[in-house]
Design a protein around this motif. Structure first.
Motif, PDB file in Angstrom:
ATOM      1  N   GLY A 109       0.616  -1.148  -0.267  1.00  0.00           N
ATOM      2  CA  GLY A 109      -0.209   0.019  -0.223  1.00  0.00           C
ATOM      3  C   GLY A 109       1.315   1.486   0.008  1.00  0.00           C
ATOM      4  O   GLY A 109       0.756   1.822  -0.430  1.00  0.00           O
ATOM      5  N   ALA A 110       1.921   1.224   1.206  1.00  0.00           N
ATOM      6  CA  ALA A 110       2.592   2.794   1.152  1.00  0.00           C
ATOM      7  C   ALA A 110       3.542   2.358  -0.327  1.00  0.00           C
ATOM      8  O   ALA A 110       3.298   4.143  -1.006  1.00  0.00           O
ATOM      9  N   LEU A 111       4.225   1.875  -0.938  1.00  0.00           N
ATOM     10  CA  LEU A 111       4.475   2.007  -2.351  1.00  0.00           C
ATOM     11  C   LEU A 111       3.408   2.028  -3.402  1.00  0.00           C
ATOM     12  O   LEU A 111       4.252   3.060  -4.013  1.00  0.00           O
ATOM     13  N   LEU A 112       2.285   1.658  -3.525  1.00  0.00           N
ATOM     14  CA  LEU A 112       1.907   2.016  -4.107  1.00  0.00           C
ATOM     15  C   LEU A 112       0.934   3.285  -4.333  1.00  0.00           C
ATOM     16  O   LEU A 112       1.270   4.535  -4.909  1.00  0.00           O
ATOM     17  N   ALA A 113       1.320   4.296  -3.635  1.00  0.00           N
ATOM     18  CA  ALA A 113       0.327   5.167  -2.727  1.00  0.00           C
ATOM     19  C   ALA A 113       1.296   5.564  -3.134  1.00  0.00           C
ATOM     20  O   ALA A 113       1.515   7.530  -4.009  1.00  0.00           O
ATOM     21  N   ALA A 114       3.136   5.651  -2.354  1.00  0.00           N
ATOM     22  CA  ALA A 114       4.158   7.214  -2.838  1.00  0.00           C
ATOM     23  C   ALA A 114       4.059   6.861  -4.924  1.00  0.00           C
ATOM     24  O   ALA A 114       4.358   8.158  -5.461  1.00  0.00           O
ATOM     25  N   ARG A 115       4.197   6.116  -5.471  1.00  0.00           N
ATOM     26  CA  ARG A 115       4.036   6.310  -6.664  1.00  0.00           C
ATOM     27  C   ARG A 115       2.984   7.112  -7.697  1.00  0.00           C
ATOM     28  O   ARG A 115       3.301   7.241  -8.561  1.00  0.00           O
ATOM     29  N   VAL A 116       1.883   6.915  -6.633  1.00  0.00           N
ATOM     30  CA  VAL A 116       0.777   7.210  -7.424  1.00  0.00           C
ATOM     31  C   VAL A 116       0.095   9.085  -7.158  1.00  0.00           C
ATOM     32  O   VAL A 116       0.242   9.885  -7.366  1.00  0.00           O
ATOM     33  N   ALA A 117       1.228   9.275  -6.042  1.00  0.00           N
ATOM     34  CA  ALA A 117       0.468  10.604  -5.114  1.00  0.00           C
ATOM     35  C   ALA A 117       1.770  10.978  -4.575  1.00  0.00           C
ATOM     36  O   ALA A 117       1.781  12.302  -4.298  1.00  0.00           O
ATOM     37  N   GLY A 118       3.052   9.947  -4.966  1.00  0.00           N
ATOM     38  CA  GLY A 118       4.395  11.008  -4.092  1.00  0.00           C
ATOM     39  C   GLY A 118       4.171  10.148  -2.537  1.00  0.00           C
ATOM     40  O   GLY A 118       3.585  10.007  -1.735  1.00  0.00           O
ATOM     41  N   THR A 119       5.747  10.759  -2.294  1.00  0.00           N
ATOM     42  CA  THR A 119       5.907  10.102  -0.984  1.00  0.00           C
ATOM     43  C   THR A 119       5.700  10.570   0.501  1.00  0.00           C
ATOM     44  O   THR A 119       5.171   9.774   1.869  1.00  0.00           O
ATOM     45  N   ALA A 120       5.772  11.884  -0.069  1.00  0.00           N
ATOM     46  CA  ALA A 120       4.347  12.961   1.246  1.00  0.00           C
ATOM     47  C   ALA A 120       3.842  11.982   1.759  1.00  0.00           C
ATOM     48  O   ALA A 120       2.759  11.662   2.780  1.00  0.00           O
ATOM     49  N   LEU A 121       2.466  11.912   0.638  1.00  0.00           N
ATOM     50  CA  LEU A 121       1.716  11.823   1.126  1.00  0.00           C
ATOM     51  C   LEU A 121       1.089   9.857   0.749  1.00  0.00           C
ATOM     52  O   LEU A 121      -0.448   9.627   1.367  1.00  0.00           O
ATOM     53  N   ALA A 122       2.593   9.177   0.928  1.00  0.00           N
ATOM     54  CA  ALA A 122       2.323   7.668   0.890  1.00  0.00           C
ATOM     55  C   ALA A 122       2.054   7.279   2.726  1.00  0.00           C
ATOM     56  O   ALA A 122       0.927   6.893   2.653  1.00  0.00           O
ATOM     57  N   GLY A 123       1.844   8.273   3.716  1.00  0.00           N
ATOM     58  CA  GLY A 123       1.634   7.644   4.679  1.00  0.00           C
ATOM     59  C   GLY A 123      -0.067   8.430   5.004  1.00  0.00           C
ATOM     60  O   GLY A 123      -1.010   7.666   5.922  1.00  0.00           O
ATOM     61  N   VAL A 124      -0.414   9.194   4.365  1.00  0.00           N
ATOM     62  CA  VAL A 124      -1.584   9.801   4.579  1.00  0.00           C
ATOM     63  C   VAL A 124      -2.404   8.010   3.749  1.00  0.00           C
ATOM     64  O   VAL A 124      -3.510   8.250   3.978  1.00  0.00           O
ATOM     65  N   ALA A 125      -2.595   7.966   2.936  1.00  0.00           N
ATOM     66  CA  ALA A 125      -2.733   6.843   2.245  1.00  0.00           C
ATOM     67  C   ALA A 125      -3.027   5.757   2.815  1.00  0.00           C
ATOM     68  O   ALA A 125      -4.340   5.299   2.620  1.00  0.00           O
TER      69      ALA A 125
END
Length: 437
Positions: free
Chosen positions: A44-60
């Motif tokens: 989940g964090a890897l996918l979010a980092a690629r779609v939304a960026g690293t800063a938003l990975a934790g938010v996702a």
């Protein structure tokens, strides 16, 4: 509702058989549901980092935790009104819808849709958490900790293997035209759907409604008839507020989950900083498998210790393991083996606070109040973990992974102070022993 509670209760000798069938079914569905939850979380964090960026990975990532927390409200209300079965089916169904939306968001690169999908994906986690309470509705009071931990342990089989299936799921769905990292969520949706169908068909009779009928048919001498109370969060908080032992139980579950989510959710991103795209998924799978083994594999031992040694000592032991985990993980650097040790300790600490805290909470409130209080605990646990996950991405980007683990360790300090205070915990009285089934 009146029809359910006034239906004839099964003969007393049949309760043991119902409990055995319930635990066996929960064991099976926790395996399937555990695969669904963990195969998605692992990427989940890897996918979010690629779609939304690293800063938003934790938010996702935190959106899934928030979803599990918020779903605890309608799910426990539904359970209070109609039993465990419809509540669990609803939660898994919502989780399946969330998995589908995450896949669509990955294909379309729509960040808001990704957040919505992750929010609903939390339904699978909500169902897995509520299953531990389903296992003790008809359990003997003196075995409640072990029964609860047995269902927690059942998640091990699916959850430990699931991160290693992520690469297989990803390779399979790429052949169908899906982008990288979408496959695990597609598999999660299938697992949640299957689990919901199995529970809908086979979780009969409902253990919670059976326990209520037994309580109504066999009240304690001189006690008033059992009353089914609404599972509202306000009423649940009023119940907990006046019971120090219940407050400790809720705090242990919430703080343990906060620390675990904060460190675990950013570990795949930390690993991705020095591993290539081809290598990162197998490495993440191995590290998270060890972490999840720590969370679940020894839970029967934790449950036995909870019944044998006591709730408070096991909570304090879990806290000690969480502190050790933060120290090891934060100083591991780029040593994957040492990081694996830290994540394993993190899982063991979570197990101690979760099993002992949940058991202490359940036995510290009257039977009629338990569904609402259990839902409140899962809500607060989820919100605590969601806050940690949301902040962790920004902390990781600003000051790095070691500082993140230090802040997580500091968050444990208030729980230590609370656990060392005397709460005047008393054993259940005769009425509660008779009404808890």
């Amino acid at each position: 509702m009146s029809t359910d509670l006034t239906a004839p209760a099964p003969p007393r000798p049949d309760v043991a058989g119902i409990q055995r069938r319930t635990v066996r079914l929960l064991f099976l569905t926790q395996i399937i549901g555990g695969i669904g939850v963990t195969i998605g979380i692992s990427v989940g964090a890897l996918l979010a980092a690629r779609v939304a960026g690293t800063a938003l990975a934790g938010v996702a990532q935190s959106a899934g935790v928030v979803g599990a927390a918020l779903l605890a409200i309608p799910v426990t209300r539904l359970m209070a009104a109609r039993g465990r079965r419809p509540g669990l089916v609803l939660a898994y169904t919502v989780g399946a819808v969330g998995g589908v939306l995450v896949v669509v968001a990955t294909v379309t690169r729509l960040v808001p849709l990704l957040f919505v999908g992750m929010l609903l994906f939390g339904g699978g986690t909500a169902a897995n958490l509520q299953a531990r309470y389903t296992a003790v509705d008809l359990a003997e009071p003196q075995r409640r900790g072990r029964q609860l931990s047995l269902v927690v342990w059942a998640t091990t089989i699916g959850a430990v293997a699931a991160p290693n299936f992520a690469a297989l799921a990803d390779d399979t769905t790429r052949g169908w035209g899906l982008p990288a990292l979408a496959g695990p969520f597609a598999f999660s949706a299938v697992a949640f759907t299957l689990t919901a169908v199995v529970l809908l068909v086979l979780l009969r009779p409902d253990p919670l409604l059976t326990a209520r009928r037994l309580a109504a048919a066999e009240p304690a001498p001189g006690a008033a008839p059992a009353v089914t109370r609404r599972g509202g969060m306000v009423a649940a908080w009023r119940t907990v507020r006046g019971r120090p032992a219940a407050r400790l139980g809720i705090a242990a579950v919430a703080v343990g989950h906060l620390v675990m989510v904060a460190v675990m959710s950013m570990t795949p991103v930390h690993l991705g900083e020095w591993h290539s795209d081809e290598d990162v998924l197998p490495v993440v799978g191995l590290v998270l498998s060890l972490h999840i083994a720590g969370m679940y594999a020894l839970s029967p031992v934790v449950g036995w210790l909870t019944d044998r040694v006591g709730r408070r000592p096991v909570i304090l032991g879990g806290v000690a393991l969480l502190l050790a985990a933060c120290a090891v993980s934060g100083t591991a650097g780029h040593h994957t083996a040492l990081l694996s040790v830290g994540l394993t300790l993190l899982g063991l600490g979570w197990s101690g606070t979760m099993v002992a805290g949940s058991t202490l909470l359940s036995e510290s409130v009257p039977t009629a109040d338990r569904p609402g209080v259990q839902g409140l605990s899962d809500l607060l646990m989820g919100l605590a973990g969601a806050g940690a996950a949301a902040v962790s991405g920004f902390v990781m980007r600003a000051v790095g992974y070691p500082t993140l683990t230090l802040l997580a360790a500091i968050a444990v300090v208030p729980l230590v102070a609370l656990a060392l205070r005397r709460t005047g915990t008393q054993p259940l009285d005769e009425e509660e022993l008779n009404t808890c089934g």
